[in-house]
Design a protein around this motif. Structure first.
Motif, PDB file in Angstrom:
ATOM      1  N   ALA A   1       0.830  -1.208   0.000  1.00 24.71           N
ATOM      2  CA  ALA A   1       0.000   0.000   0.000  1.00 24.71           C
ATOM      3  C   ALA A   1       0.863   1.257   0.000  1.00 24.71           C
ATOM      4  CB  ALA A   1      -0.926  -0.006   1.217  1.00 24.71           C
ATOM      5  N   PHE A   2       1.998   1.219   0.709  1.00 24.16           N
ATOM      6  CA  PHE A   2       2.891   2.379   0.752  1.00 24.16           C
ATOM      7  C   PHE A   2       3.457   2.673  -0.638  1.00 24.16           C
ATOM      8  CE2 PHE A   2       7.252   4.001   1.026  1.00 24.16           C
ATOM      9  CZ  PHE A   2       7.028   5.204   1.670  1.00 24.16           C
ATOM     10  N   VAL A   3       3.948   1.636  -1.312  1.00 23.48           N
ATOM     11  CA  VAL A   3       4.522   1.844  -2.654  1.00 23.48           C
ATOM     12  C   VAL A   3       3.438   2.310  -3.624  1.00 23.48           C
ATOM     13  CG1 VAL A   3       5.715   0.737  -4.574  1.00 23.48           C
ATOM     14  CG2 VAL A   3       6.341   0.152  -2.230  1.00 23.48           C
ATOM     15  N   LEU A   4       2.250   1.707  -3.536  1.00 26.80           N
ATOM     16  CA  LEU A   4       1.155   2.134  -4.409  1.00 26.80           C
ATOM     17  C   LEU A   4       0.775   3.583  -4.128  1.00 26.80           C
ATOM     18  CD1 LEU A   4      -1.142  -1.030  -4.439  1.00 26.80           C
ATOM     19  CD2 LEU A   4      -0.265   0.147  -6.463  1.00 26.80           C
ATOM     20  N   GLY A   5       0.689   3.936  -2.838  1.00 26.78           N
ATOM     21  CA  GLY A   5       0.336   5.310  -2.487  1.00 26.78           C
ATOM     22  C   GLY A   5       1.373   6.311  -2.977  1.00 26.78           C
ATOM     23  N   PHE A   6       2.650   5.974  -2.808  1.00 26.87           N
ATOM     24  CA  PHE A   6       3.728   6.849  -3.284  1.00 26.87           C
ATOM     25  C   PHE A   6       3.644   7.016  -4.799  1.00 26.87           C
ATOM     26  CE2 PHE A   6       8.023   7.691  -4.798  1.00 26.87           C
ATOM     27  CZ  PHE A   6       8.423   8.732  -3.970  1.00 26.87           C
ATOM     28  N   SER A   7       3.348   5.922  -5.501  1.00 29.62           N
ATOM     29  CA  SER A   7       3.250   5.969  -6.960  1.00 29.62           C
ATOM     30  C   SER A   7       2.063   6.811  -7.404  1.00 29.62           C
ATOM     31  CB  SER A   7       3.127   4.550  -7.526  1.00 29.62           C
ATOM     32  OG  SER A   7       4.251   3.763  -7.179  1.00 29.62           O
ATOM     33  N   VAL A   8       0.945   6.717  -6.674  1.00 25.42           N
ATOM     34  CA  VAL A   8      -0.226   7.536  -6.996  1.00 25.42           C
ATOM     35  C   VAL A   8       0.095   9.013  -6.830  1.00 25.42           C
ATOM     36  CG1 VAL A   8      -2.534   8.170  -6.207  1.00 25.42           C
ATOM     37  CG2 VAL A   8      -1.965   5.768  -6.539  1.00 25.42           C
ATOM     38  N   VAL A   9       0.825   9.367  -5.772  1.00 31.71           N
ATOM     39  CA  VAL A   9       1.214  10.761  -5.563  1.00 31.71           C
ATOM     40  C   VAL A   9       2.092  11.242  -6.719  1.00 31.71           C
ATOM     41  CG1 VAL A   9       2.586  12.312  -4.107  1.00 31.71           C
ATOM     42  CG2 VAL A   9       1.006  10.687  -3.057  1.00 31.71           C
ATOM     43  N   GLN A  10       3.026  10.408  -7.159  1.00 35.14           N
ATOM     44  CA  GLN A  10       3.893  10.795  -8.273  1.00 35.14           C
ATOM     45  C   GLN A  10       3.075  10.984  -9.551  1.00 35.14           C
ATOM     46  OE1 GLN A  10       7.489   8.518  -8.814  1.00 35.14           O
ATOM     47  NE2 GLN A  10       7.550   8.934 -11.015  1.00 35.14           N
ATOM     48  N   ALA A  11       2.137  10.057  -9.806  1.00 35.46           N
ATOM     49  CA  ALA A  11       1.296  10.169 -11.000  1.00 35.46           C
ATOM     50  C   ALA A  11       0.434  11.426 -10.940  1.00 35.46           C
ATOM     51  CB  ALA A  11       0.421   8.923 -11.134  1.00 35.46           C
ATOM     52  N   THR A  12      -0.084  11.747  -9.745  1.00 36.26           N
ATOM     53  CA  THR A  12      -0.898  12.952  -9.573  1.00 36.26           C
ATOM     54  C   THR A  12      -0.063  14.206  -9.841  1.00 36.26           C
ATOM     55  OG1 THR A  12      -2.251  11.833  -7.904  1.00 36.26           O
ATOM     56  CG2 THR A  12      -2.364  14.231  -7.974  1.00 36.26           C
ATOM     57  N   ASN A  13       1.172  14.225  -9.360  1.00 40.69           N
ATOM     58  CA  ASN A  13       2.056  15.369  -9.606  1.00 40.69           C
ATOM     59  C   ASN A  13       2.380  15.506 -11.095  1.00 40.69           C
ATOM     60  OD1 ASN A  13       2.132  15.987  -6.880  1.00 40.69           O
ATOM     61  ND2 ASN A  13       4.023  14.844  -6.497  1.00 40.69           N
ATOM     62  N   ASP A  14       2.600  14.371 -11.762  1.00 40.01           N
ATOM     63  CA  ASP A  14       2.871  14.406 -13.206  1.00 40.01           C
ATOM     64  C   ASP A  14       1.679  14.992 -13.960  1.00 40.01           C
ATOM     65  OD1 ASP A  14       5.343  13.287 -12.783  1.00 40.01           O
ATOM     66  OD2 ASP A  14       4.734  11.245 -13.331  1.00 40.01           O
ATOM     67  N   THR A  15       0.473  14.583 -13.574  1.00 41.39           N
ATOM     68  CA  THR A  15      -0.727  15.084 -14.228  1.00 41.39           C
ATOM     69  C   THR A  15      -0.905  16.577 -13.981  1.00 41.39           C
ATOM     70  OG1 THR A  15      -1.809  12.921 -14.012  1.00 41.39           O
ATOM     71  CG2 THR A  15      -3.233  14.821 -14.403  1.00 41.39           C
ATOM     72  N   ALA A  16      -0.646  17.010 -12.742  1.00 40.45           N
ATOM     73  CA  ALA A  16      -0.760  18.436 -12.422  1.00 40.45           C
ATOM     74  C   ALA A  16       0.250  19.257 -13.221  1.00 40.45           C
ATOM     75  CB  ALA A  16      -0.552  18.649 -10.924  1.00 40.45           C
ATOM     76  N   ARG A  17       1.474  18.735 -13.353  1.00 38.96           N
ATOM     77  CA  ARG A  17       2.503  19.449 -14.125  1.00 38.96           C
ATOM     78  C   ARG A  17       2.100  19.540 -15.598  1.00 38.96           C
ATOM     79  NH1 ARG A  17       6.421  16.647 -12.589  1.00 38.96           N
ATOM     80  NH2 ARG A  17       6.609  15.214 -14.358  1.00 38.96           N
ATOM     81  N   ALA A  18       1.570  18.448 -16.142  1.00 34.02           N
ATOM     82  CA  ALA A  18       1.126  18.455 -17.536  1.00 34.02           C
ATOM     83  C   ALA A  18      -0.039  19.419 -17.730  1.00 34.02           C
ATOM     84  CB  ALA A  18       0.724  17.039 -17.958  1.00 34.02           C
TER      85      ALA A  18
END
Length: 280
Positions: free
Chosen positions: A78-95
């Protein structure tokens, strides 16, 4: 470049993730159901399959060890998945910010050209409108299909046409010529933002993250083989698998900013196009 051993191990799962890109053509609920059903099926298959292959003892010690280890592995997953979701969310916000900046720059360039000289800059404003329309009509579907490279060929052609018409503007007033140079710099900025958008269109979670998620998920599911296959234990294993499957589906749906039902749309650019001085 140099590829490390860890990166090499991650390549098969990364390629598998790329092969699943066709899922982005479906609604998120279908992706969620597919991931959850696959996770539950795999979890139960490992639970019963490994019990048939391994000499598992159904005693209290085995049960106690399994119950202690499973929550730890689930928490790590769950920790790795949560960290990955945060990274994906940041990528989407940057785009998304790049898209807003690109649309704003197109509108500002149109206003600048109109202020310089409406007649002399008409070809440039026409080229700008055509380029903006091509971004929406040609390049957006191109990105949603997951293409790499330098963008759609029609859009590239219209970007070059804009640059050519800007450099061909003939003005006698020195102040107007200075503003025309500002317009050329503004067009360069739009091109830079377009390049940044195209790069972001293929940004994704690194293959190493998917490898870690896959390993931890399989490890967690495999531990179910050390539990007696009672209804309670089967439901517990299926529930954990469903939770990981749903989180994985959520991550997958956000992994590419311009693909799938959750993709960044072109609404901002469409609004800008409707307000340009030349209608394309």
């Amino acid at each position: 470049g140099h590829v490390t051993g860890v990166q090499t191990c991650a390549l098969p799962i990364y390629r598998a993730a790329v092969m699943l890109d066709f899922f982005y053509a479906y609604p998120n609920w279908i992706i969620g159901v597919t991931f959850v059903a696959t996770a539950i099926g795999l979890g139960l298959a490992l639970m019963f399959g490994l019990r048939a292959l391994l000499p598992v003892r159904d005693d209290k010690e085995t049960f106690d060890i399994t119950i202690r280890v499973m929550p730890t592995v689930l928490s790590l997953t769950a920790f790795v998945l949560g960290f990955s979701v945060v990274q994906a969310t940041n990528d989407t916000a940057r785009a998304g910010k790049i898209v807003v900046d690109e649309a704003t720059s197109i509108a500002q360039l149109d206003r600048l050209l109109a202020r310089i000289d409406e007649k002399a800059t008409l070809p440039a404003r026409t080229a700008l409108a055509a380029m903006a329309r091509s971004i929406v009509d040609d390049e957006w579907p191109y990105m949603r299909e997951g293409h790499d490279g330098f963008g759609h060929v029609t859009t590239r052609t219209r970007v070059q046409a804009l640059n050519d018409t800007l450099r061909a503007i003939d003005l006698g007033d020195p102040r107007a010529r200075e503003l025309a140079m500002d317009a050329i710099h503004a067009a360069d900025q739009i091109e830079d933002l377009r390049d940044a958008r195209l790069r972001e269109s293929r940004e994704a979670i690194p293959g190493l993250f998917w490898s870690v998620i896959g390993f931890l998920t399989l490890l967690m599911m495999s531990l179910g083989a050390f539990l007696r296959p009672t209804l309670t234990n089967i439901v517990m294993v299926a529930g954990q698998a469903a939770a990981v499957g749903m989180l994985s589906a959520f991550l997958f749906s956000m992994d590419h900013p311009f693909m799938g039902e959750s993709a960044i749309d072109s609404a901002m650019l469409r609004r800008v196009i409707s307000g340009l001085s030349v209608k394309s």
